[in-house]
Design a protein around this motif. Structure first.
Motif, PDB file in Angstrom:
ATOM      1  N   UNK A  69       0.838  -1.200   0.000  1.00  0.00           N
ATOM      2  CA  UNK A  69       0.000   0.000   0.000  1.00  0.00           C
ATOM      3  C   UNK A  69       0.870   1.245   0.000  1.00  0.00           C
ATOM      4  N   UNK A  70       0.298   2.318  -0.506  1.00  0.00           N
ATOM      5  CA  UNK A  70       0.914   3.643  -0.426  1.00  0.00           C
ATOM      6  C   UNK A  70      -0.202   4.649  -0.222  1.00  0.00           C
ATOM      7  N   UNK A  71      -0.015   5.539   0.740  1.00  0.00           N
ATOM      8  CA  UNK A  71      -0.976   6.608   1.011  1.00  0.00           C
ATOM      9  C   UNK A  71      -0.266   7.939   0.783  1.00  0.00           C
ATOM     10  N   UNK A  72      -0.935   8.852   0.137  1.00  0.00           N
ATOM     11  CA  UNK A  72      -0.327  10.146  -0.144  1.00  0.00           C
ATOM     12  C   UNK A  72      -1.376  11.239  -0.100  1.00  0.00           C
ATOM     13  N   UNK A  73      -0.900  12.467   0.054  1.00  0.00           N
ATOM     14  CA  UNK A  73      -1.817  13.605   0.074  1.00  0.00           C
ATOM     15  C   UNK A  73      -1.166  14.804  -0.585  1.00  0.00           C
ATOM     16  N   UNK A  74      -2.001  15.631  -1.147  1.00  0.00           N
ATOM     17  CA  UNK A  74      -1.556  16.871  -1.773  1.00  0.00           C
ATOM     18  C   UNK A  74      -1.817  18.013  -0.800  1.00  0.00           C
ATOM     19  N   UNK A  75      -0.875  18.962  -0.738  1.00  0.00           N
ATOM     20  CA  UNK A  75      -1.061  20.099   0.175  1.00  0.00           C
ATOM     21  C   UNK A  75      -0.320  21.327  -0.338  1.00  0.00           C
ATOM     22  N   UNK A  76      -0.706  22.465   0.182  1.00  0.00           N
ATOM     23  CA  UNK A  76      -0.053  23.730  -0.150  1.00  0.00           C
ATOM     24  C   UNK A  76       1.237  23.866   0.657  1.00  0.00           C
ATOM     25  N   UNK A  77       2.065  24.816   0.233  1.00  0.00           N
ATOM     26  CA  UNK A  77       3.338  25.050   0.891  1.00  0.00           C
ATOM     27  C   UNK A  77       3.623  26.545   0.914  1.00  0.00           C
ATOM     28  N   UNK A  78       4.359  26.978   1.906  1.00  0.00           N
ATOM     29  CA  UNK A  78       4.768  28.384   1.940  1.00  0.00           C
ATOM     30  C   UNK A  78       5.990  28.640   1.058  1.00  0.00           C
ATOM     31  N   UNK A  79       6.652  27.592   0.598  1.00  0.00           N
ATOM     32  CA  UNK A  79       7.878  27.768  -0.170  1.00  0.00           C
ATOM     33  C   UNK A  79       7.713  27.517  -1.664  1.00  0.00           C
ATOM     34  N   UNK A  80       6.478  27.313  -2.103  1.00  0.00           N
ATOM     35  CA  UNK A  80       6.231  27.101  -3.530  1.00  0.00           C
ATOM     36  C   UNK A  80       4.790  27.500  -3.844  1.00  0.00           C
ATOM     37  N   UNK A  81       4.557  27.866  -5.081  1.00  0.00           N
ATOM     38  CA  UNK A  81       3.194  28.210  -5.508  1.00  0.00           C
ATOM     39  C   UNK A  81       2.397  26.942  -5.751  1.00  0.00           C
ATOM     40  N   UNK A  82       3.022  25.971  -6.407  1.00  0.00           N
ATOM     41  CA  UNK A  82       2.311  24.740  -6.706  1.00  0.00           C
ATOM     42  C   UNK A  82       2.199  23.869  -5.445  1.00  0.00           C
ATOM     43  N   UNK A  83       1.275  22.939  -5.496  1.00  0.00           N
ATOM     44  CA  UNK A  83       1.060  22.011  -4.397  1.00  0.00           C
ATOM     45  C   UNK A  83       2.249  21.057  -4.282  1.00  0.00           C
ATOM     46  N   UNK A  84       2.343  20.401  -3.143  1.00  0.00           N
ATOM     47  CA  UNK A  84       3.326  19.343  -2.908  1.00  0.00           C
ATOM     48  C   UNK A  84       2.584  18.044  -2.665  1.00  0.00           C
TER      49      UNK A  84
END
Length: 152
Positions: A69-84
């Motif tokens: 299994x692999x679990x992942x999530x997308x989130x905002x960052x203060x060091x980039x405009x695009x999501x991580x």
């Protein structure tokens, strides 16, 4: 060509996914008195299946069974405009290790991030998890950061 399939979880996977999830948590000391409350597991599972949630789960199917299994999530960052993309959990059943499943799950997370327009995937592992680090050192770069946390 691999003899396993990587795909997103579906509701019917829960009964096979749960033992892997519990084994993963036990590996990191979350079992018995320190086990996650059932509501945490149930909420995570519900989030994986909710298309509005930024959390996702992939499974590796081999011999008709969930082997990883692999679990992942997308989130905002203060060091980039695009999501991580943060790959929070990665686990392969011991009987299936060394067959490329973990690497394929990571590559599938990379692809999910690419499709979402995300160019940065990262994860953590425990400093004692030398087996995982051998793989990670081949496919990614160590950030050099040390993680601190405090439960409030």
């Amino acid at each position: 060509m691999s003899d396993f399939l990587i795909r997103p979880v579906v509701p019917e996977d829960y009964a096979q996914w749960l033992p892997l999830w519990l084994a993963y948590n036990a590996f990191y000391g979350r079992s018995g008195a320190t086990a996650l409350p059932d509501i945490v597991t149930e909420t995570a599972w519900a989030r994986f299946l909710d298309p509005v949630e930024p959390m996702s789960a992939l499974v590796a199917i081999k011999d008709g069974m969930i082997a990883g299994l692999a679990h992942y999530l997308f989130h905002r960052s203060t060091s980039a405009i695009e999501m991580s993309c943060y790959m929070q959990d990665l686990y392969t059943l011991e009987a299936y290790r060394g067959q490329g499943i973990a690497c394929s799950l990571i590559e599938a997370v990379y692809e999910a991030a690419r499709q979402a327009g995300i160019s940065r995937v990262y994860w953590h592992t425990h400093e004692t998890n030398r087996t995982a680090q051998k793989l990670y050192d081949k496919i990614a770069q160590r950030s050099g950061f040390i993680v601190y946390r405090k439960v409030l």
